[in-house]
Design an enzyme around this catalytic site. Structure first.
Site, PDB file in Angstrom:
ATOM      1  N   ASN A   4      -2.933   6.558  -1.695  1.00  0.00           N
ATOM      2  CA  ASN A   4      -2.742   6.561  -0.242  1.00  0.00           C
ATOM      3  C   ASN A   4      -1.954   7.781   0.233  1.00  0.00           C
ATOM      4  O   ASN A   4      -2.125   8.243   1.351  1.00  0.00           O
ATOM      5  CB  ASN A   4      -2.070   5.262   0.196  1.00  0.00           C
ATOM      6  CG  ASN A   4      -3.080   4.119   0.220  1.00  0.00           C
ATOM      7  OD1 ASN A   4      -4.287   4.362   0.184  1.00  0.00           O
ATOM      8  ND2 ASN A   4      -2.596   2.901   0.252  1.00  0.00           N
TER       9      ASN A   4
ATOM     10  N   GLU B  34      -3.766   0.407  -9.272  1.00  0.00           N
ATOM     11  CA  GLU B  34      -2.729   1.440  -9.268  1.00  0.00           C
ATOM     12  C   GLU B  34      -1.386   0.746  -9.475  1.00  0.00           C
ATOM     13  O   GLU B  34      -0.852   0.124  -8.553  1.00  0.00           O
ATOM     14  CB  GLU B  34      -2.753   2.203  -7.942  1.00  0.00           C
ATOM     15  CG  GLU B  34      -1.790   3.382  -7.860  1.00  0.00           C
ATOM     16  CD  GLU B  34      -1.825   4.065  -6.501  1.00  0.00           C
ATOM     17  OE1 GLU B  34      -1.708   5.300  -6.443  1.00  0.00           O
ATOM     18  OE2 GLU B  34      -1.983   3.341  -5.477  1.00  0.00           O
TER      19      GLU B  34
ATOM     20  N   SER C  72       0.829  -1.226   0.000  1.00  0.00           N
ATOM     21  CA  SER C  72       0.000   0.000   0.000  1.00  0.00           C
ATOM     22  C   SER C  72       0.850   1.257   0.000  1.00  0.00           C
ATOM     23  O   SER C  72       0.418   2.303  -0.447  1.00  0.00           O
ATOM     24  CB  SER C  72      -0.846   0.045   1.267  1.00  0.00           C
ATOM     25  OG  SER C  72      -1.583  -1.117   1.424  1.00  0.00           O
TER      26      SER C  72
ATOM     27  N   HIS D  78      -1.081  -2.334  -7.157  1.00  0.00           N
ATOM     28  CA  HIS D  78      -1.816  -2.018  -5.922  1.00  0.00           C
ATOM     29  C   HIS D  78      -3.322  -2.144  -6.173  1.00  0.00           C
ATOM     30  O   HIS D  78      -3.915  -1.317  -6.850  1.00  0.00           O
ATOM     31  CB  HIS D  78      -1.448  -0.584  -5.482  1.00  0.00           C
ATOM     32  CG  HIS D  78      -2.035  -0.185  -4.169  1.00  0.00           C
ATOM     33  ND1 HIS D  78      -2.223   1.143  -3.834  1.00  0.00           N
ATOM     34  CD2 HIS D  78      -2.520  -0.909  -3.124  1.00  0.00           C
ATOM     35  CE1 HIS D  78      -2.768   1.203  -2.629  1.00  0.00           C
ATOM     36  NE2 HIS D  78      -2.961  -0.023  -2.188  1.00  0.00           N
TER      37      HIS D  78
HETATM   38  P1  NAD Z   1      -3.615  -9.639   5.897  1.00  0.00           P
HETATM   39  O1  NAD Z   1      -2.950  -9.536   7.171  1.00  0.00           O
HETATM   40  O2  NAD Z   1      -5.081  -9.754   5.839  1.00  0.00           O
HETATM   41  O3  NAD Z   1      -3.006 -10.902   5.046  1.00  0.00           O
HETATM   42  C1  NAD Z   1      -1.628 -11.127   4.916  1.00  0.00           C
HETATM   43  C2  NAD Z   1      -1.453 -12.634   4.687  1.00  0.00           C
HETATM   44  O4  NAD Z   1      -0.099 -12.863   4.316  1.00  0.00           O
HETATM   45  C3  NAD Z   1      -1.726 -13.466   5.933  1.00  0.00           C
HETATM   46  O5  NAD Z   1      -2.687 -14.440   5.637  1.00  0.00           O
HETATM   47  C4  NAD Z   1      -0.382 -14.102   6.257  1.00  0.00           C
HETATM   48  O6  NAD Z   1      -0.520 -15.418   6.734  1.00  0.00           O
HETATM   49  C5  NAD Z   1       0.296 -14.094   4.897  1.00  0.00           C
HETATM   50  N1  NAD Z   1       1.758 -14.090   4.984  1.00  0.00           N
HETATM   51  C6  NAD Z   1       2.523 -13.401   5.834  1.00  0.00           C
HETATM   52  N2  NAD Z   1       3.834 -13.640   5.573  1.00  0.00           N
HETATM   53  C7  NAD Z   1       3.871 -14.495   4.518  1.00  0.00           C
HETATM   54  C8  NAD Z   1       4.902 -15.109   3.735  1.00  0.00           C
HETATM   55  N3  NAD Z   1       6.178 -14.902   4.033  1.00  0.00           N
HETATM   56  N4  NAD Z   1       4.565 -15.916   2.700  1.00  0.00           N
HETATM   57  C9  NAD Z   1       3.257 -16.130   2.408  1.00  0.00           C
HETATM   58  N5  NAD Z   1       2.213 -15.576   3.093  1.00  0.00           N
HETATM   59  C10 NAD Z   1       2.528 -14.775   4.124  1.00  0.00           C
HETATM   60  O7  NAD Z   1      -3.125  -8.360   5.093  1.00  0.00           O
HETATM   61  P2  NAD Z   1      -3.839  -7.667   3.836  1.00  0.00           P
HETATM   62  O8  NAD Z   1      -4.777  -6.656   4.327  1.00  0.00           O
HETATM   63  O9  NAD Z   1      -4.320  -8.704   2.867  1.00  0.00           O
HETATM   64  O10 NAD Z   1      -2.587  -6.882   3.218  1.00  0.00           O
HETATM   65  C11 NAD Z   1      -1.655  -7.564   2.396  1.00  0.00           C
HETATM   66  C12 NAD Z   1      -0.872  -6.531   1.589  1.00  0.00           C
HETATM   67  O11 NAD Z   1      -1.796  -5.787   0.788  1.00  0.00           O
HETATM   68  C13 NAD Z   1      -0.164  -5.486   2.451  1.00  0.00           C
HETATM   69  O12 NAD Z   1       1.010  -5.098   1.801  1.00  0.00           O
HETATM   70  C14 NAD Z   1      -1.144  -4.308   2.481  1.00  0.00           C
HETATM   71  O13 NAD Z   1      -0.525  -3.091   2.698  1.00  0.00           O
HETATM   72  C15 NAD Z   1      -1.681  -4.394   1.075  1.00  0.00           C
HETATM   73  N6  NAD Z   1      -3.009  -3.779   0.889  1.00  0.00           N
HETATM   74  C16 NAD Z   1      -3.969  -3.915   1.833  1.00  0.00           C
HETATM   75  C17 NAD Z   1      -5.215  -3.338   1.597  1.00  0.00           C
HETATM   76  C18 NAD Z   1      -6.349  -3.487   2.595  1.00  0.00           C
HETATM   77  O14 NAD Z   1      -7.312  -2.708   2.454  1.00  0.00           O
HETATM   78  N7  NAD Z   1      -6.293  -4.413   3.506  1.00  0.00           N
HETATM   79  C19 NAD Z   1      -5.481  -2.631   0.409  1.00  0.00           C
HETATM   80  C20 NAD Z   1      -4.447  -2.562  -0.517  1.00  0.00           C
HETATM   81  C21 NAD Z   1      -3.212  -3.126  -0.283  1.00  0.00           C
END
Ligand code: NAD
Ligand code: T1G
Length: 694
Positions: free
Chosen positions: A481, A443, A410, A431
């Site tokens: 963001n 994005e 993000s 993104h």
């Molecule tokens: P989340 O915590 O819901 O999910 C992350 C997942 O990654 C978990 O299930 C975890 O078990 C897994 N994980 C962690 N380390 C790992 C590894 N080494 N190998 C494989 N899997 C692994 O987080 P999220 O909200 O899905 O966010 C994930 C990414 O997306 C982040 O970079 C976040 O900034 C980005 N993002 C989030 C959003 C949002 O609204 N939540 C929006 C856009 C981007």
């Protein structure tokens, strides 16, 4: 005859081929050409019928939107349609590709309509902030009845040829070359001496219509059409078709059309139409650069985002493997995917076969070896640089040469992530926005080493996944963001100064946002922002005002919807105000000696929206965004900004950059350097211009 409409004879049928690529828009030359073609065909003794067909890939896709707002040029479209209706020889519209807006109105004025099975027909004008202005609201209900006409005209969504045949919009559907299909049908009409029947004279479906139908329809669209102008005028126009004779109905339609043309929403929605198409064009990419084919994909992490991202690939027919750290996390992630699809099937927005097809394309693994052959891998693991770099180092060793290594981060530095591999040219940000299988924005974030091929590949991928791709430069928070930071900063400050989460959310939802900042944060998960803030706490200047409210919620494990409480408490998806949050806000205000006061909704909108504009101006000047309209597209498709305002940058231009600057300068005096006006905003406001174009 103008070259915009070509004349030919096929047997005893005159063929008028509209020749105005790329979409045969009804510009002045086409209108002129159609009238001249009709005159010639009616004088041509060899012709017993006339076919109107589109040259190239489509029938007529509507009026030429680029002519809007310019002085009207004769002939106008209604006189073209009257000429078609008045033709002594039967006129058949032969439809392929899309017959949209004025294009469908031309077809509705024809005596008969034929189509090939892949054709689509519709009246999308409402998506441009207007309504069908050449008889569409009067002729369509005469063919399909008022209910169906209301659905087609207020949604603006096209229907396929088969359905158009079923509901009576077209009279004939056949496979083959569209001109041949049209000519054969026209010859059949002549051979069978079918009487000419004008749609405008068919009144049975618009007579004795129960007025309650329109009241019920207006009631039903209150939520979806909230804040919009033209959808309501569309209903008024179709109602006129059922209460007035055709000619008066046409007059009423014209009045309502002009009201829409004068509405600021029209300019905003047409800006959004062209901005969406501009966003896909990347200046400076070599013309011969070709996107790589993406036939298989992998996703790392099956959390909030990973699951939705995988669904996008499966929905596009691309097999996708999800890699997780544990079987339990994998099972949870796959379970959420299945539940989401099942909800769509239940709601009827997806067929069971489509769900089964998609689920078959999604598989899970814990072994990196299983994903090495994918054409692209999208990483969506925790938002921590250490974890990201660890993962990319691993991907660098196992992914096949030439695979695209994408990150869904993000905010984190793409170049730093890319530097953890030996192939930074293949690393790029993709993104997605939460929920990733729903939100349209993609994005894409170029790193300084991202190759033109990698950029072209993810821009094309955006279209393949039915997203709206925008290209951003690499900086903290990219386009969306980065701008959001100022918006959320002020929203949180307003809580301490006297507003409640509900007041702020309601004021911004009344402004037209799909969701206010606190309901949105609770949906996305407060922990994502918390991780980011904790990671940056050491960078924050001591004298800079900071609101600890969101941190204190997270310290209590209140991560939003996913933990049942955040800025609100939740029963399922229903948010209700929580006195616990009020206490945390009051305590924070007291600690900082902030005198609380009543705050107007107007101030809330300005305090939250103007940081978007000011930061947008900085982003534009730094070249992080290629053009101001890309910033608008980012907010329209990624952050629920109302399309009828055109996006934050266009909205500011409509207000007047000088007025926006004046208010920002006021806030600067009161709230300090966070409100320092952006140099580009100052220059454009003082020059009395809008944002630099292109
Ligand atoms: P989340 O915590 O819901 O999910 C992350 C997942 O990654 C978990 O299930 C975890 O078990 C897994 N994980 C962690 N380390 C790992 C590894 N080494 N190998 C494989 N899997 C692994 O987080 P999220 O909200 O899905 O966010 C994930 C990414 O997306 C982040 O970079 C976040 O900034 C980005 N993002 C989030 C959003 C949002 O609204 N939540 C929006 C856009 C981007
Ligand atoms: N006028 C002018 N330009 C248009 C246009 C139009 N109607 N439609 C498309 N273009 C341009 C577009 O900007 C792009 O340009 C190129 O054509 C290809 O488009 C009286 C008043 C037809 C489904 O709303 O929905 O009729 O970027 O990239 O993905 O009642 O275009 O290459 O320079 O979108 O294959 C109603 C709008 C008008 C249809 C094709 N009609 N168009 O999609 O190609 S109002 C519409 C579309 C009206 C009457 C009223 C789509 C498409 P460039 P594209 P595509």
């Amino acid at each position: 005859m103008t070259e915009a409409v070509l004349y030919s004879l096929s047997g005893n049928v005159a063929v008028l081929t509209v020749n105005n690529p790329p979409v045969n828009a009804l510009g002045q030359a086409v209108r002129q050409g159609l009238i001249e073609g009709l005159t010639r065909a009616n004088a041509d003794t060899a012709a017993q019928a006339i076919v109107i067909v589109g040259g190239g890939r489509t029938f007529i896709a509507g009026a030429d939107i680029r002519e809007f707002g310019k002085p009207p040029q004769a002939p106008d479209l209604n006189s073209v349609l009257s000429a078609i209706e008045a033709s002594a020889k039967p006129v058949v519209a032969a439809i392929h590709g899309t017959a949209l807006g004025g294009g469908l109105e031309v077809a509705l004025a024809c005596h008969w309509r034929a189509a090939v099975p892949s054709a689509q027909v519709g009246l999308p004008e409402v998506k441009l902030g207007i309504l069908p202005g050449a008889g569409g609201t009067q002729r369509l209900p005469r063919l399909v009845g008022p209910q169906m006409a209301l659905e087609m005209i207020t949604s603006g969504n096209p229907i396929p040829a088969k359905k158009a045949l079923d509901v009576g919009v077209v009279d004939h559907v056949a496979d083959g070359d569209v001109t041949a299909v049209g000519v054969a049908f026209a010859a059949q009409v002549v051979a069978e001496k079918r009487p000419v029947s004008l749609v405008s004279q068919r009144n049975e479906k618009v007579s004795n219509v129960d007025p309650a139908l329109f009241e019920a329809f207006r009631k039903g669209m209150e939520k979806k059409a909230k804040g919009f102008f033209s959808p309501w005028r569309c209903v008024d126009a179709v109602e006129a078709a059922c209460t007035l004779p055709f000619a008066e109905g046409l007059q009423r339609e014209r009045e309502l059309f002009m009201q829409c043309m004068q509405s600021p929403q029209r300019a905003a929605q047409i800006h959004a139409f062209f901005a969406e198409r501009e966003a896909g064009k990347i200046p400076g990419l070599p013309a011969d650069v070709k996107p790589k084919a993406i036939k298989s994909a992998a996703v790392l992490g099956a959390g909030t985002m990973g699951g939705g991202i995988a669904m996008n690939f499966a929905n596009a027919g691309i097999p996708v493997k999800i890699l997780e750290v544990s079987q339990e996390a994998l099972a949870r992630g796959l379970g959420v995917i299945e539940k989401n699809y099942a909800t769509s099937v239940q709601r009827g927005s997806m067929k069971q076969e489509a769900m089964d097809r998609a689920m078959k394309l999604i598989s899970g693994t814990q072994r990196y070896e299983d994903i090495g052959d994918a054409d692209i891998v999208v990483e969506a693991v925790f938002e921590e640089m250490g974890v990201k770099k660890e993962v990319f180092k691993k991907l660098d060793t196992i992914m096949k040469p030439g695979a695209v290594l994408a990150t869904n981060t993000s905010t984190l530095d793409i170049d730093e992530i890319a530097a953890s591999t030996k192939r930074p040219q293949d690393v790029i940000g993709t993104h997605f926005f939460s929920p990733a299988n729903v939100m349209k924005l993609l994005e894409n974030v170029r790193g300084k080493a991202s190759s033109p091929e990698t950029i072209a590949t993810v821009m094309q991928l955006g279209k393949t996944l039915r997203k709206v791709p925008v290209l951003a430069g690499n900086c903290d928070g990219f386009i969306g963001n980065r701008m959001l930071a100022g918006y959320l900063r002020e929203a949180n400050f307003l809580l301490e100064e006297g507003a409640s989460p509900a007041q702020v959310d309601n004021a911004l939802e009344a402004f037209g946002l799909a969701m206010g900042p606190f309901r949105m944060s609770d949906l996305a998960g407060l922990d994502v922002g918390w991780r980011i803030r904790k990671g940056k706490a050491h960078l924050r200047p001591k004298d800079e005002r900071y609101s600890p409210v969101a941190d204190r919620l997270c310290e209590q494990g209140r991560f939003g919807q996913k933990t049942g409480a955040g800025f609100y408490k939740y029963e399922g998806r229903n948010a209700t105000p929580d006195p616990v949050v009020e206490e945390i806000i009051l305590a924070s205000a007291k600690e900082q000696g902030i005198q609380r006061r009543s705050i107007s909704d107007e101030e809330i909108v300005q305090r939250c929206m103007y940081p978007l504009v000011n930061e947008g101006a900085l982003i534009l000047e730094e070249g992080i965004a290629i053009r101001s309209s890309d910033i608008d597209i980012t907010y329209l498709f990624g952050y629920g900004f109302p399309v009828y305002r055109g996006g934050p940058m266009f909205w500011a231009e409509q207000i007047g950059l000088d007025k926006v600057l004046a208010t920002i300068r006021e806030f600067h005096k009161v709230h300090g350097k966070a409100w320092t006006p952006a140099p580009l905003l100052v220059r454009c406001a003082e020059a009395g211009t809008g944002w630099p174009k292109g």
